[in-house]
Write a protein that holds these residues in place. Structure first.
Motif, PDB file in Angstrom:
ATOM      1  N   VAL B 419       0.841  -1.200   0.000  1.00  0.00           N
ATOM      2  CA  VAL B 419       0.000   0.000   0.000  1.00  0.00           C
ATOM      3  C   VAL B 419       0.879   1.253   0.000  1.00  0.00           C
ATOM      4  CG1 VAL B 419      -1.716   1.313   1.335  1.00  0.00           C
ATOM      5  CG2 VAL B 419      -1.989  -1.147   1.065  1.00  0.00           C
ATOM      6  N   GLY B 420       2.114   1.109   0.468  1.00  0.00           N
ATOM      7  CA  GLY B 420       3.022   2.253   0.401  1.00  0.00           C
ATOM      8  C   GLY B 420       3.704   2.614   1.717  1.00  0.00           C
ATOM      9  N   PHE B 421       3.576   1.743   2.720  1.00  0.00           N
ATOM     10  CA  PHE B 421       4.217   2.034   4.010  1.00  0.00           C
ATOM     11  C   PHE B 421       5.284   0.993   4.280  1.00  0.00           C
ATOM     12  CE2 PHE B 421      -0.281   3.362   4.338  1.00  0.00           C
ATOM     13  CZ  PHE B 421      -0.084   4.727   4.487  1.00  0.00           C
ATOM     14  N   LYS B 422       6.538   1.438   4.322  1.00  0.00           N
ATOM     15  CA  LYS B 422       7.642   0.488   4.427  1.00  0.00           C
ATOM     16  C   LYS B 422       7.822  -0.042   5.841  1.00  0.00           C
ATOM     17  CE  LYS B 422      10.183   2.244   0.497  1.00  0.00           C
ATOM     18  NZ  LYS B 422      10.028   3.714   0.466  1.00  0.00           N
ATOM     19  N   LYS B 423       7.524   0.837   6.829  1.00  0.00           N
ATOM     20  CA  LYS B 423       7.755   0.410   8.207  1.00  0.00           C
ATOM     21  C   LYS B 423       6.419   0.213   8.920  1.00  0.00           C
ATOM     22  CE  LYS B 423      10.955   3.593   9.478  1.00  0.00           C
ATOM     23  NZ  LYS B 423      11.686   4.367  10.458  1.00  0.00           N
ATOM     24  N   ILE B 424       6.234  -0.938   9.553  1.00  0.00           N
ATOM     25  CA  ILE B 424       5.033  -1.109  10.362  1.00  0.00           C
ATOM     26  C   ILE B 424       5.433  -1.624  11.738  1.00  0.00           C
ATOM     27  CG2 ILE B 424       3.805  -1.820   8.263  1.00  0.00           C
ATOM     28  CD1 ILE B 424       3.123  -4.423   9.858  1.00  0.00           C
ATOM     29  N   VAL B 425       4.550  -1.382  12.720  1.00  0.00           N
ATOM     30  CA  VAL B 425       4.782  -1.945  14.039  1.00  0.00           C
ATOM     31  C   VAL B 425       3.481  -2.604  14.492  1.00  0.00           C
ATOM     32  CG1 VAL B 425       4.269   0.227  15.229  1.00  0.00           C
ATOM     33  CG2 VAL B 425       5.624  -1.492  16.385  1.00  0.00           C
ATOM     34  N   THR B 426       3.609  -3.794  15.088  1.00  0.00           N
ATOM     35  CA  THR B 426       2.419  -4.458  15.636  1.00  0.00           C
ATOM     36  C   THR B 426       2.606  -4.579  17.135  1.00  0.00           C
ATOM     37  OG1 THR B 426       3.464  -6.586  15.237  1.00  0.00           O
ATOM     38  CG2 THR B 426       1.919  -5.812  13.569  1.00  0.00           C
ATOM     39  N   ARG B 427       1.560  -4.247  17.876  1.00  0.00           N
ATOM     40  CA  ARG B 427       1.677  -4.315  19.338  1.00  0.00           C
ATOM     41  C   ARG B 427       0.377  -4.808  19.940  1.00  0.00           C
ATOM     42  NH1 ARG B 427       2.458   2.046  18.800  1.00  0.00           N
ATOM     43  NH2 ARG B 427       0.316   2.559  18.341  1.00  0.00           N
ATOM     44  N   PRO B 428       0.414  -5.178  21.227  1.00  0.00           N
ATOM     45  CA  PRO B 428      -0.790  -5.740  21.842  1.00  0.00           C
ATOM     46  C   PRO B 428      -1.967  -4.774  21.706  1.00  0.00           C
ATOM     47  CG  PRO B 428       1.076  -5.930  23.346  1.00  0.00           C
ATOM     48  CD  PRO B 428       1.544  -5.120  22.183  1.00  0.00           C
ATOM     49  N   GLY B 429      -3.139  -5.312  21.481  1.00  0.00           N
ATOM     50  CA  GLY B 429      -4.334  -4.494  21.387  1.00  0.00           C
ATOM     51  C   GLY B 429      -5.500  -5.316  21.853  1.00  0.00           C
ATOM     52  N   PHE B 430      -6.662  -4.713  21.835  1.00  0.00           N
ATOM     53  CA  PHE B 430      -7.833  -5.494  22.232  1.00  0.00           C
ATOM     54  C   PHE B 430      -8.956  -5.346  21.224  1.00  0.00           C
ATOM     55  CE2 PHE B 430     -12.058  -5.473  24.184  1.00  0.00           C
ATOM     56  CZ  PHE B 430     -12.164  -6.831  24.388  1.00  0.00           C
ATOM     57  N   PHE B 431      -9.441  -6.434  20.715  1.00  0.00           N
ATOM     58  CA  PHE B 431     -10.623  -6.462  19.874  1.00  0.00           C
ATOM     59  C   PHE B 431     -11.467  -7.634  20.328  1.00  0.00           C
ATOM     60  CE2 PHE B 431      -7.032  -4.736  17.583  1.00  0.00           C
ATOM     61  CZ  PHE B 431      -7.488  -3.452  17.404  1.00  0.00           C
ATOM     62  N   PRO B 432     -12.777  -7.432  20.386  1.00  0.00           N
ATOM     63  CA  PRO B 432     -13.600  -8.438  21.057  1.00  0.00           C
ATOM     64  C   PRO B 432     -13.604  -9.805  20.379  1.00  0.00           C
ATOM     65  CG  PRO B 432     -14.949  -6.562  20.287  1.00  0.00           C
ATOM     66  CD  PRO B 432     -13.524  -6.261  19.957  1.00  0.00           C
ATOM     67  N   TYR B 433     -13.342  -9.889  19.093  1.00  0.00           N
ATOM     68  CA  TYR B 433     -13.468 -11.202  18.465  1.00  0.00           C
ATOM     69  C   TYR B 433     -12.153 -11.800  17.992  1.00  0.00           C
ATOM     70  CZ  TYR B 433     -14.431  -7.585  15.009  1.00  0.00           C
ATOM     71  OH  TYR B 433     -14.410  -6.431  14.280  1.00  0.00           O
ATOM     72  N   THR B 434     -11.026 -11.169  18.350  1.00  0.00           N
ATOM     73  CA  THR B 434      -9.734 -11.780  18.056  1.00  0.00           C
ATOM     74  C   THR B 434      -8.932 -11.959  19.339  1.00  0.00           C
ATOM     75  OG1 THR B 434      -8.812  -9.597  17.624  1.00  0.00           O
ATOM     76  CG2 THR B 434      -9.528 -10.859  15.708  1.00  0.00           C
TER      77      THR B 434
END
Lengths: 553, 511
Positions: B419-434
């Motif tokens: 999509v055009g973003f070279k750097k991403i970061v994933t971190r803990p989060g909260f979603f009710p169904y995952t």
């Protein structure tokens, strides 16, 4: 949250820039950071109500920094205080649990924390007080034993907190008191309301609405009485556990209360016993994509303030969960704890390639239509599917029965009380918004319309339409007819379609037709009726068409 | 120096010069018997050469609503109650008796009562049981609230900004009792600049038509005699009113291509959706705040939806009540089928994803399945800079054996890179169904900052097991609002801009 306070709680020198980085890895989002005043604001995490206080966050940070591992311990004593539950509350708000907090010495910030944590618990665990409501009282202003019962709305008056200083009866509170108005819906339709009395019949609280002024907590207050009432025993217990462990971390002494229910079903609350859960090591590893040993995995659990040890069953761990954690209901919840303990930043990424993708045919066709319309000189616009029945029907001079249209039950505003069945009114609205722009204005939209349909499982179907409109001094039927011919030619359907003259209240009589391919109506075309133009405050004629693309594809 | 202007503009300029003061545009156009549009076009011509201008003034019109007008006629509830007590000459009265006598509904009665207290007219016994009211004041001068309401006798509409300080206080107080309607109106004033006022009429000439080459000139050869007026070739030409696709559509098409290139197939599902697929199938408990009225558009028509096969419904019911065979404790409450039958405008495209899982079950398909959806969703929210009641959601899912969190991180990196973003970061989060869940942020180089994109995770077993998807088969999912990418991409600060279609902006936007 002030850094120096957090430092005291964690027992480690903290740097605000490091914290900014570290907090995200224990599941907290920063909302705001003020480096000059050394203040952090974190976003509320609805899954972790125990993070509602610096005390709760400090517990997690201690694990993250490996200052303290495993389930935190709390000192809990028994008190002699008893609360009797009258069976009359079953019909209105069946559960109450209580706790005693002694020797509090709260500073301004801790008082503020206490307020915030209540607010969060009310919202997240309590479902806006419906499931759980919390009362915090000055224990020394009232006399035990206490009584939780239900009474007729006009039979009890007391001076509520944040009122005008006058006694009000329960009914009056619901009608006039700010909190009463806000939460009256919880008691709607009940003929008795819950209330907590002390042994002298003084009112502590009218849950879930408001406390009495008598037990107001001030800076003089030394001992607290906590009441948590609600409709779900698990939820009231969880909220009490979070509240009392936080107060314990603030240095207070926590004591239990005996809550006596009908038929000798008595509870000693708060109950801070840990829960045990068994989990397979391989399962955890395969879910995350790691290869941790039992010892490594135990360490991960301990870092997030759980405990674990190898189970009697080979290849399994016994995991221990503290009483302030209410979010563990499946093994996958523990798997996430391992991932957090391991550190999301440490997780490697793996790439799986493969597969052949396919576009949805209706989207591909829509794009083809877009290309054709651009060639015809039309500019694409996008509007909402939500619309108002006024614009969609009344402005267009269309009669309708309520039963024939999609009706939104609870619109925020009259602007959106239905969904569109045609795109044309949106185009007229777009022209109105742009009417001071240079003419001609020629616009089109390809998008969804939603129509009632009994055959569909959900009672409605969506259709992709094209609508186009031309707005200028000389806009007329001939112009839009040429446009339609151009579109049909481009689609290779020029010889297949015909227009049958007809009447439609939105269009000028004699300048309107319905578009057919064989015997199927696929659209409408014509010059817009002057009254419709005036309804949209337009000054020039509009010629327009609307096609149901799904019937042409 | 002479200035050339259209005839009509000269006329308007002349009248304005005579008037000397600024003019309200609408009546002025009427006075000259010209269209408002024509007048404003002329003013725009004057603005271009700095001779004229206009300014806008917003007025807040306030007027009494039905209830307010009723009080104007019969007095505020407190005055009505006071009148009752004074008429019957009683100094004390039982609260209930006064309520019956007053014929007011309970709410208005209590409002009246509390204002009587605030005005220090009455005192009230504070004991439990019978409530008595005592008239304690001797005199009852007209209150500020009464005074204010009475001003509407003479002028039924007033301008809020022209109220005195005290009146504004009264208005704010009474407005809490919902007695007014407020309306915002914008009025335009037109005027001449100093240059416009002082310009001599003799220096203004009527604009002549520019000459051009005609066929006659060409055939007769007379073109040689003319000296064609040169153009200023450095100036931009007039706007070409041509067609173009909408920027959001361009962005959607770009993202669709990314999905296709990663092997995902596009899916589409109903806009009018059952609560079952929108919430229940996603393991959202029936008392979850997100299901409440303020977040979700519920429908009165169609009122209910048909549910899928009984055994699937029972499987979902079981996950809520006791976890079913998903290995979960469940939410531990009594699940109500009727609540699941409610119809809603879908609040996320995940309802369509759930239908895809149902299809997977019904057709007994083989893994892997990779699908995506970019489509409209609805939230019952008031519109502001960052909120829309309708927006576009992007969602992708993978159903496959032994897929895990690290695979999901790989997918996300790949997707956002394309999509055009070279750097991403994933971190803990909260979603009710995952669970586990991850939040995704990307680094946006143009702004030099990290932007929150959306959520991702592995579907909870409670969500997948009713559709026969059980470990080691798992579902990876991620999703976000398209507008989160579109706003920085198109440099918009207000999300509403993306759907109001300012034609000027649409024409100027690069592809």
């Amino acid at each position: 949250m002030k850094i120096d306070r957090l430092e005291k709680l964690v027992g480690k020198k903290l740097n605000i820039d490091e914290l900014e980085y570290d907090l995200q890895w224990i599941g907290l989002d920063l909302e705001d950071i003020n480096k000059e005043e050394q203040i952090l604001k974190v976003e509320y995490n609805p899954n972790r109500p125990d993070y509602s206080s610096p005390e709760g966050i400090a517990r997690a940070l201690k694990g993250y920094y490996e200052i303290e591992l495993g389930v935190p311990s709390f000192d809990l004593q028994r008190s002699e205080i008893v609360v009797t539950v009258d069976p009359s509350v079953k019909k209105v708000r069946p559960y109450i649990v209580c706790g005693i907090v002694r020797n509090i010495d709260l500073d301004e910030e801790e008082v503020a924390t206490l307020m915030t944590i209540q607010e969060h618990l009310h919202w997240a665990v309590g479902r806006d007080r419906k499931k759980v409501a919390i009362g915090v009282h000055d224990l020394d202003k009232v006399k035990a034993p206490y009584r939780y019962t239900a009474v007729k709305p006009d039979s009890v008056s007391f001076i509520p907190l944040h009122g005008d200083g006058y006694a009000m009866n329960l009914e009056e509170i619901l009608l006039l008191h700010d909190k009463g108005i806000e939460y009256a819906k919880i008691l709607e339709g009940k003929d008795v309301y819950p209330i907590i009395f002390d042994s002298n019949n003084e009112v502590l609280s009218f849950p879930p609405i408001i406390n009495g002024i008598l037990t107001t907590v001030t800076d003089e207050t030394k001992n607290l009485f906590l009441d948590l009432t609600g409709t779900d025993l698990n939820a009231v217990n969880l909220a009490l556990n979070i509240l009392s462990t936080t107060l314990s971390d603030m240095g207070a002494k926590i004591e239990t209360v005996e809550v006596k229910y009908e038929g000798g079903k008595n509870l000693i609350t708060p109950n801070l016993n840990q829960n045990k859960w068994e989990i397979e090591i391989d399962y955890v590893n395969s879910y995350i994509g790691l290869h941790l040993t039992a010892a490594e995995m135990i360490k991960c659990f301990q870092k997030v303030r759980l405990d674990a040890k190898e189970s009697k069953k080979p290849g399994y761990l016994d995991v221990y969960i503290p009483a302030f954690r209410g979010d563990i209901m499946h093994s996958v919840d523990l798997i996430e704890e391992v991932a957090i303990g391991y550190g999301y930043f440490n997780l490697p990424k793996s790439i799986r390639e493969g597969g052949i993708g396919k576009y949805h045919p209706i989207q591909t066709f829509s794009n083809k239509i877009r290309t054709i319309m651009i060639g015809a000189g039309y500019l694409e616009v996008l509007n909402f599917i939500l619309t108002s029945s006024e614009k969609h029907y009344d402005f267009m001079r269309q009669e309708y029965e309520e039963s024939d249209v999609i009706q939104i039950a609870n619109p925020v505003s009259k602007e959106y009380n239905t969904t569109r069945t045609t795109i044309l009114p949106n185009l007229l609205e777009t022209i109105r918004f742009n009417r001071s722009e240079e003419k001609p204005i020629r616009i089109f939209e390809v998008g969804d319309a939603v129509l009632l349909s009994k055959e569909e499982e959900t009672g409605a179907k969506r259709e992709v339409h094209l609508s186009a409109a031309s707005y200028h001094e000389d806009a007329n039927f001939t112009e839009i007819r040429s446009t339609l011919d151009f579109v049909m030619m481009a689609l290779g359907k020029f010889n297949e379609y015909e227009i049958k003259a007809d009447n439609n209240p939105s269009y000028i009589t004699g300048r309107y037709g319905e578009i057919y391919i064989k015997d199927v109506k696929i659209g409408e075309i014509g010059e817009i009726h002057p009254e419709v133009l005036l309804n949209f405050k337009l000054e020039f004629p509009v010629a327009a068409l609307e096609l149901n693309l799904q019937k042409i594809m | 120096m002479t200035i050339k202007l259209k005839k009509q503009v000269i006329e308007i300029l002349t009248v304005l010069k005579k008037k000397k003061t600024e003019q309200l545009a609408t009546p002025f156009a009427k006075e000259l018997s010209i269209d408002y549009i024509v007048l404003m076009a002329a003013i725009n011509d004057l603005i271009d050469i700095e001779l004229g201008g206009f300014r806008e003034e917003e007025i807040n019109q306030i007027s009494l609503n039905e209830e307010g007008r009723n009080y104007l006629k019969n007095g505020l509830p407190e005055n009505q109650l006071l009148a009752l007590m004074r008429e019957s000459n009683v100094k004390e009265i039982n609260m209930k008796d006064l309520l019956i006598k007053s014929k007011l509904n309970k709410q208005l009665f209590y409002i009246g009562l509390s204002n009587m207290r605030k005005n220090c007219w009455i005192a009230q016994s504070k004991t439990t049981g019978e409530n008595k009211i005592f008239l304690v004041a001797e005199e009852f001068p007209e209150t500020d609230a009464e005074k204010f309401i009475n001003t509407f006798k003479a002028n039924p509409t007033r301008d809020y900004s022209k109220l005195s300080k005290n009146e504004q206080v009264q208005f704010d107080l009474l407005n809490r009792r919902k007695l007014f309607t407020k309306e915002k109106k914008t009025e335009r004033y037109i005027f001449l600049t100093n240059k416009g006022k002082s310009i001599k009429t003799s220096t203004i000439k009527e604009l002549e038509q520019v000459s051009k080459i005609t066929p006659e000139m060409l055939s007769s050869g007379s073109w040689k005699k003319y000296n064609l007026k040169p153009f200023d070739v450095t100036k931009p030409g007039p706007l070409l009113k041509a067609g173009k696709t909408h920027p959001l559509v361009n962005l959607i098409n770009k993202i669709r291509e990314v999905f296709i290139s990663m092997g995902f197939t596009e899916i589409r599902g109903p806009i009018v959706e059952s609560a079952f697929f929108n919430f229940d199938a996603l393991f959202q408990p029936q008392d979850h705040p997100a299901r409440e009225l303020q977040d979700t558009f519920y429908l009165n028509n169609p009122k209910t939806a048909r549910l899928p096969d009984k055994d699937r419904v029972l499987a979902v019911k079981a996950t809520h009540e006791n976890g079913g065979d998903s290995g979960s404790l469940g939410w531990r409450y009594k699940w109500d089928e009727n609540i699941a039958k409610q119809t809603v405008l879908r609040t996320h495209t995940t309802s369509t994803t759930m239908r895809r899982l149902a299809q997977f079950y019904n057709d007994n398909e083989k893994t892997p399945i990779k699908v995506f959806c970019i489509d409209r969703v609805f939230r019952n929210e008031s519109l502001d800079k960052t909120h829309l009641a309708e927006f576009t959601q992007i969602e992708g899912i993978v159903i496959d054996e032994n897929v895990n969190l690290c695979d999901l991180i790989g997918l996300l990196s790949e997707f956002y890179r394309k999509v055009g973003f070279k750097k991403i970061v994933t971190r803990p989060g909260f979603f009710p169904y995952t669970e586990p869940s991850m939040e995704v942020a990307v680094y946006y180089e143009k702004l030099g900052e990290w932007l929150e994109m959306g959520g991702s995770g592995i579907f909870r077993p409670e969500v997948t097991s009713p559709w026969g998807i059980k470990d080691p088969t798992r579902v990876l999912a991620w999703g976000q609002g398209l507008e989160r990418i579109a706003m920085p991409y198109y440099g918009r600060k207000d999300i509403r801009d993306l759907y109001i279609n300012p034609i000027k902006w649409l024409r100027q936007q690069p592809y």
